[in-house]
Design an enzyme around this catalytic site. Sequence first.
Site, PDB file in Angstrom:
ATOM      1  N   LYS A 277       0.818  -1.215   0.000  1.00  0.00           N
ATOM      2  CA  LYS A 277       0.000   0.000   0.000  1.00  0.00           C
ATOM      3  C   LYS A 277       0.855   1.270   0.000  1.00  0.00           C
ATOM      4  CE  LYS A 277      -4.219  -2.073   1.719  1.00  0.00           C
ATOM      5  NZ  LYS A 277      -3.735  -3.458   1.961  1.00  0.00           N
ATOM      6  N   ASP A 278       2.145   1.132   0.229  1.00  0.00           N
ATOM      7  CA  ASP A 278       3.047   2.290   0.183  1.00  0.00           C
ATOM      8  C   ASP A 278       3.002   2.996  -1.170  1.00  0.00           C
ATOM      9  OD1 ASP A 278       4.182   2.308   2.757  1.00  0.00           O
ATOM     10  OD2 ASP A 278       5.609   0.741   2.219  1.00  0.00           O
TER      11      ASP A 278
END
Length: 431
Positions: free
Chosen positions: A107-108
């Site tokens: 999700k970064d």
Amino acid sequence: MYYFSTNRTSVDVSFRKAVINGQPDDRGLYFPSEIPHIGAEWFARIGTISAAQVAFDVIRPYVGGEIADEKLFEICRETLEMDIPLVPLTERISSLELFHGPTLAFKDVGARFMSRCLGAFAADEGQKTLVIVATSGDTGGAVAAGFYGIEGVEVVILYPKGKVSRVQELQLTTFGGNVTTLELQGSFDDCQKIAKQILSDGEMRSKARLTSANSINVARWLPQQFYYFLAVKQWHGSEPPVISVPSGNFGNLAAGVLAHASGLPIKHFIAACNVNDVVPRFLIDGVYSPRTTIPTLSNAMDVGDPSNFVRISEIFGGDLERIRAAIKAYSVTDAETVDTIRNVYLQSNYILDPHGAVAYRSLANYLDGKLNEGGIFLETAHPVKFDAVANTLGNGGATPASVAELENKSRHSIEVPNDVDAVRDIILTRS
Ligand SMILES: *Cc1c(COP(=O)(O)O)cnc(C)c1O
């Protein structure tokens, strides 16, 4: 390029508006008006194109000129300042490692891309943006890391006291600066409720532009296409790969399907689910029936009503046969997940996290008996984040330097009662 709502009653908006609004008023999801086509000649030379340029070429039509090319390129470059290697484990199975970002999970990439888009819009308009996000752990860390230091954007994160893991708490509380972390005396649902109340609060809205960094935001959804292009860039098999995607809310897989629709040369996808199997059952009997969420070891995939599935359906015009041709689905139990972590460690000396293990197992099930095919699974998180891995192997792998560093940083979080007024007061005094 414009964005319409999958529920068809809200007005069409630009990329900028879609990012700032997050979700249309009619509670549908934003969807692009066109799917750009990327030609075979581009793919023929993808091996020589830099990761940042790949990202730029892919995302540029979706942004529709709302961010200047030079700035957009810089955003792509910064978003992908991390390794995304394709690691072969067996002759036929490779791992695309998406856990080399600051919070050790995929999700970064979406959080970084979205934060920089909002930063660019704030700079254009000279208006500060306030992002409010409720988290059960992982999303908040990715958002905090992605938004930290972005000028013109203030972030408030609400997390439930005592209900996140040690590593997650370090990732949530060690930023400071433009990131304010509130430790709420309540549950994740309480955090979400308060975040929603504040997002719709007239007084707050008059003071700053409010937005949520929800995972359905197009600026978090669309850049997930990058993984699939970078997988193909590194793939050397003679046939296009099958790609197995550990899925919960189905945003990541929906991005892959979108990439495929624009020309990405892959065979098809595998939707790898834990026992929360709404989509696998839908592909069998054609009935979409949401269910109560069942807790599992791959907890980021514990979703009983995946919100992004509507985007997949949209890509195929709701045609079940076309969805079935593009996506094979599997459901994997916790016992099979643990068994897979153990076997892959013994056979390939590779440590899977529970989400990657579900994807590996689904891919192996699919490949069973198909000797000429090979594939890639997405390894979406670092195994060190999950106790189940160390408990299974007696060894969770080396702690990455980025986590070790957090231990030495000071913590900034404010404990707040489970009360919207108390939260509002803190936000007003800080912004
Ligand atoms: C969020 C998440 C997933 C599921 O991704 P979706 O886009 O919600 O399907 C899988 N693995 C990890 C580690 C995650 O954090």
